[in-house]
Design a protein around this motif. Sequence first.
Motif, PDB file in Angstrom:
ATOM      1  N   VAL A  71       0.841  -1.200   0.000  1.00  0.00           N
ATOM      2  CA  VAL A  71       0.000   0.000   0.000  1.00  0.00           C
ATOM      3  C   VAL A  71       0.876   1.249   0.000  1.00  0.00           C
ATOM      4  O   VAL A  71       0.625   2.207  -0.742  1.00  0.00           O
ATOM      5  N   ALA A  72       1.918   1.234   0.809  1.00  0.00           N
ATOM      6  CA  ALA A  72       2.824   2.387   0.862  1.00  0.00           C
ATOM      7  C   ALA A  72       3.463   2.659  -0.495  1.00  0.00           C
ATOM      8  O   ALA A  72       3.711   3.817  -0.865  1.00  0.00           O
ATOM      9  N   ALA A  73       3.702   1.594  -1.255  1.00  0.00           N
ATOM     10  CA  ALA A  73       4.318   1.742  -2.576  1.00  0.00           C
ATOM     11  C   ALA A  73       3.297   2.066  -3.662  1.00  0.00           C
ATOM     12  O   ALA A  73       3.680   2.340  -4.808  1.00  0.00           O
ATOM     13  N   GLY A  74       2.017   2.031  -3.325  1.00  0.00           N
ATOM     14  CA  GLY A  74       0.974   2.307  -4.311  1.00  0.00           C
ATOM     15  C   GLY A  74       0.750   1.201  -5.302  1.00  0.00           C
ATOM     16  O   GLY A  74       0.239   1.430  -6.407  1.00  0.00           O
ATOM     17  N   ASN A  75       1.109  -0.037  -4.929  1.00  0.00           N
ATOM     18  CA  ASN A  75       0.969  -1.177  -5.836  1.00  0.00           C
ATOM     19  C   ASN A  75      -0.475  -1.687  -5.888  1.00  0.00           C
ATOM     20  O   ASN A  75      -1.197  -1.640  -4.893  1.00  0.00           O
ATOM     21  N   GLU A  76      -0.858  -2.196  -7.068  1.00  0.00           N
ATOM     22  CA  GLU A  76      -2.159  -2.852  -7.224  1.00  0.00           C
ATOM     23  C   GLU A  76      -1.985  -4.367  -7.120  1.00  0.00           C
ATOM     24  O   GLU A  76      -0.920  -4.880  -7.474  1.00  0.00           O
ATOM     25  N   PRO A  77      -3.011  -5.105  -6.636  1.00  0.00           N
ATOM     26  CA  PRO A  77      -4.346  -4.617  -6.269  1.00  0.00           C
ATOM     27  C   PRO A  77      -4.479  -4.133  -4.830  1.00  0.00           C
ATOM     28  O   PRO A  77      -5.573  -3.806  -4.397  1.00  0.00           O
ATOM     29  N   TRP A  78      -3.356  -4.098  -4.095  1.00  0.00           N
ATOM     30  CA  TRP A  78      -3.427  -3.711  -2.684  1.00  0.00           C
ATOM     31  C   TRP A  78      -3.998  -2.297  -2.511  1.00  0.00           C
ATOM     32  O   TRP A  78      -4.793  -2.055  -1.609  1.00  0.00           O
ATOM     33  N   ASN A  83      -8.139   1.453  -0.685  1.00  0.00           N
ATOM     34  CA  ASN A  83      -9.103   2.524  -0.947  1.00  0.00           C
ATOM     35  C   ASN A  83     -10.521   2.085  -0.620  1.00  0.00           C
ATOM     36  O   ASN A  83     -11.345   2.890  -0.160  1.00  0.00           O
ATOM     37  N   ARG A  84     -10.800   0.799  -0.837  1.00  0.00           N
ATOM     38  CA  ARG A  84     -12.123   0.265  -0.459  1.00  0.00           C
ATOM     39  C   ARG A  84     -12.292   0.316   1.069  1.00  0.00           C
ATOM     40  O   ARG A  84     -13.372   0.632   1.579  1.00  0.00           O
ATOM     41  N   LEU A  85     -11.228   0.006   1.782  1.00  0.00           N
ATOM     42  CA  LEU A  85     -11.268   0.055   3.245  1.00  0.00           C
ATOM     43  C   LEU A  85     -11.475   1.480   3.751  1.00  0.00           C
ATOM     44  O   LEU A  85     -12.356   1.739   4.581  1.00  0.00           O
ATOM     45  N   THR A  86     -10.678   2.414   3.285  1.00  0.00           N
ATOM     46  CA  THR A  86     -10.734   3.774   3.823  1.00  0.00           C
ATOM     47  C   THR A  86     -12.017   4.501   3.440  1.00  0.00           C
ATOM     48  O   THR A  86     -12.406   5.477   4.097  1.00  0.00           O
ATOM     49  N   ALA A  87     -12.700   4.027   2.383  1.00  0.00           N
ATOM     50  CA  ALA A  87     -13.970   4.628   1.979  1.00  0.00           C
ATOM     51  C   ALA A  87     -15.141   4.140   2.824  1.00  0.00           C
ATOM     52  O   ALA A  87     -16.223   4.725   2.792  1.00  0.00           O
ATOM     53  N   ASN A  88     -14.936   3.074   3.593  1.00  0.00           N
ATOM     54  CA  ASN A  88     -16.003   2.490   4.406  1.00  0.00           C
ATOM     55  C   ASN A  88     -16.168   3.304   5.689  1.00  0.00           C
ATOM     56  O   ASN A  88     -15.197   3.522   6.417  1.00  0.00           O
ATOM     57  N   SER A  89     -17.379   3.717   5.989  1.00  0.00           N
ATOM     58  CA  SER A  89     -17.606   4.556   7.168  1.00  0.00           C
ATOM     59  C   SER A  89     -17.258   3.846   8.471  1.00  0.00           C
ATOM     60  O   SER A  89     -16.950   4.493   9.479  1.00  0.00           O
ATOM     61  N   HIS A  90     -17.283   2.503   8.463  1.00  0.00           N
ATOM     62  CA  HIS A  90     -16.917   1.761   9.674  1.00  0.00           C
ATOM     63  C   HIS A  90     -15.438   1.942  10.023  1.00  0.00           C
ATOM     64  O   HIS A  90     -15.050   1.733  11.169  1.00  0.00           O
ATOM     65  N   SER A  91     -14.622   2.301   9.054  1.00  0.00           N
ATOM     66  CA  SER A  91     -13.182   2.429   9.299  1.00  0.00           C
ATOM     67  C   SER A  91     -12.788   3.799   9.835  1.00  0.00           C
ATOM     68  O   SER A  91     -11.609   4.044  10.096  1.00  0.00           O
ATOM     69  N   ALA A  92     -13.760   4.690  10.028  1.00  0.00           N
ATOM     70  CA  ALA A  92     -13.455   6.039  10.503  1.00  0.00           C
ATOM     71  C   ALA A  92     -13.062   6.020  11.983  1.00  0.00           C
ATOM     72  O   ALA A  92     -13.685   5.327  12.794  1.00  0.00           O
ATOM     73  N   SER A  93     -12.051   6.784  12.322  1.00  0.00           N
ATOM     74  CA  SER A  93     -11.602   6.846  13.724  1.00  0.00           C
ATOM     75  C   SER A  93     -12.580   7.611  14.604  1.00  0.00           C
ATOM     76  O   SER A  93     -12.398   7.676  15.820  1.00  0.00           O
ATOM     77  N   THR A  94     -13.621   8.168  14.001  1.00  0.00           N
ATOM     78  CA  THR A  94     -14.656   8.883  14.756  1.00  0.00           C
ATOM     79  C   THR A  94     -15.835   7.990  15.125  1.00  0.00           C
ATOM     80  O   THR A  94     -16.817   8.465  15.691  1.00  0.00           O
ATOM     81  N   TRP A  95     -15.749   6.696  14.788  1.00  0.00           N
ATOM     82  CA  TRP A  95     -16.847   5.759  15.101  1.00  0.00           C
ATOM     83  C   TRP A  95     -17.133   5.760  16.597  1.00  0.00           C
ATOM     84  O   TRP A  95     -16.215   5.722  17.424  1.00  0.00           O
ATOM     85  N   THR A  96     -18.420   5.775  16.949  1.00  0.00           N
ATOM     86  CA  THR A  96     -18.821   5.758  18.356  1.00  0.00           C
ATOM     87  C   THR A  96     -19.428   4.400  18.701  1.00  0.00           C
ATOM     88  O   THR A  96     -20.503   4.053  18.192  1.00  0.00           O
ATOM     89  N   PRO A  97     -18.777   3.605  19.536  1.00  0.00           N
ATOM     90  CA  PRO A  97     -19.313   2.289  19.902  1.00  0.00           C
ATOM     91  C   PRO A  97     -20.527   2.408  20.819  1.00  0.00           C
ATOM     92  O   PRO A  97     -20.675   3.395  21.549  1.00  0.00           O
ATOM     93  N   GLY A 402     -14.052  -9.667   5.498  1.00  0.00           N
ATOM     94  CA  GLY A 402     -13.801  -9.107   4.177  1.00  0.00           C
ATOM     95  C   GLY A 402     -12.390  -8.579   3.959  1.00  0.00           C
ATOM     96  O   GLY A 402     -11.449  -8.925   4.663  1.00  0.00           O
ATOM     97  N   PHE A 403     -12.265  -7.715   2.930  1.00  0.00           N
ATOM     98  CA  PHE A 403     -11.013  -7.071   2.521  1.00  0.00           C
ATOM     99  C   PHE A 403      -9.920  -8.071   2.143  1.00  0.00           C
ATOM    100  O   PHE A 403      -8.744  -7.894   2.419  1.00  0.00           O
ATOM    101  N   GLY A 404     -10.361  -9.143   1.460  1.00  0.00           N
ATOM    102  CA  GLY A 404      -9.408 -10.177   1.061  1.00  0.00           C
ATOM    103  C   GLY A 404      -8.403  -9.709   0.027  1.00  0.00           C
ATOM    104  O   GLY A 404      -7.263 -10.188   0.009  1.00  0.00           O
ATOM    105  N   THR A 405      -8.797  -8.775  -0.851  1.00  0.00           N
ATOM    106  CA  THR A 405      -7.861  -8.280  -1.852  1.00  0.00           C
ATOM    107  C   THR A 405      -6.684  -7.562  -1.176  1.00  0.00           C
ATOM    108  O   THR A 405      -5.515  -7.798  -1.489  1.00  0.00           O
ATOM    109  N   LEU A 406      -6.997  -6.710  -0.237  1.00  0.00           N
ATOM    110  CA  LEU A 406      -5.985  -5.971   0.503  1.00  0.00           C
ATOM    111  C   LEU A 406      -5.078  -6.890   1.318  1.00  0.00           C
ATOM    112  O   LEU A 406      -3.850  -6.749   1.318  1.00  0.00           O
ATOM    113  N   MET A 407      -5.686  -7.878   1.981  1.00  0.00           N
ATOM    114  CA  MET A 407      -4.946  -8.641   2.978  1.00  0.00           C
ATOM    115  C   MET A 407      -4.285  -9.917   2.440  1.00  0.00           C
ATOM    116  O   MET A 407      -3.352 -10.427   3.064  1.00  0.00           O
TER     117      MET A 407
END
Length: 410
Positions: A71-78, A83-97, A402-407
């Motif tokens: 990810v740091a290198a900007g390689n695909e498909p990572w 980008n799919r992860l960071t676009a998900n509202s659940h991944s926001a550091s402002t989430w309130t449990p 999920g997030f199998g492509t990334l991981m």
Amino acid sequence: MSRTSPHQHFPSTELSRRGLLRTAGGLTAALAVGASATGLTGSTAAAAPATFTHPGMLHAYGELNRAKVRVAAGNEPWLSGWNRLTANSHSASTWTPRPQATIIRGGTGENYGILYNDIHAAYQNALRWRIAGTTAHGDKARDILNAWSATLTTVTGNADRFLAAGIYGYQFANVAELMRGYSGFDLERFKTMMLNVFYPLNNHNDACITNYWANWDLCTMNSVLAIGILCDDAAKYDQAVNYFKNGAGNGSINHAVPFVYDSQGLAQWQESGRDQGHTMMGMGQMGAFCEMAWSQGDDLYGYGDNRFMKAAQYVAKYNLGQDVPFTTYTWGTGQNCAQQSHTVISASGRGQVRPVWDILHYHYARRRGLSVPYITAIAESVRPEGGGGDYGTNSGGFDQLGFGTLMYAK
């Protein structure tokens, strides 16, 4: 079976491959706790290895480091997965449990959606911390875990409470494994919650051993396995692995995959005559089980001459719109094991999108170098995989982390 001995269908009476490998390697083996201490009915305690690999569930160190570097290198498909992860509202550091003392799945007062949304928020924040090193996300994942371990005392409801304890038990344990050692994370209190709230419900609800579908059994197996790893509990780990190999219920490999068509490299899945949504859920659940065991040195992906791989090929081929063979499948239901049968494969939910394929593609095609054309094709059709919140708001969209492509890309 009696509720005082809820785990009797997960016997722990043999030495695991992992135990044999570690013992043969000269590591000291520790005696597992006796059967009576874990609610097992067998009288023989399993010999098990003294140490577990951490992190060692869905994401071991190598996978985490690869995703971080790529990810740091900007390689695909990572990068697309990131980008799919960071676009998900659940991944926001402002989430309130919203931790609850009691979680209900099934019946009056259902509130389990609160739990699965918070688990996925914790998981996604944990991934963002692991991959990008952002403290705000690490702190959020920690705070969600701590809030629940300080609050949750009961998972209840109708029979679906057992399903909830399985799915959310293994998912919660995976987040805790990612956060192990994080400053301020109360791992010991979290372990206590897993052992006291989730593990006691990882059983068959007094039903005929084949009453529950493969995905139900696998959720329970995943929870037992993950709790075993999280808690460094060799007896629970062996309990789950031995059940995968020899269990009488539908999550064990020979029951989940009842018919093999070797000449075609395919194998029928237990729920194929039911519907394709639950069938694909089974791909994700067994994939998760095999990956967690792989992280600890057990190759269950290849167990039984790649029996699971052949089933995944079968499911992928059918859901790509192609024909597959089908053998009449009969099983026992209810408490008296009344027989029911599927005579044809079900087209219900055919082609449904679930984030279950990249974990299988990257294992079989890349780690192992095997030809799995149907798995590869269906994985390519749904890439990059998202996670909870990307596949609708109901529980089915949260059955896999999920997030199998990334991981798992390699």
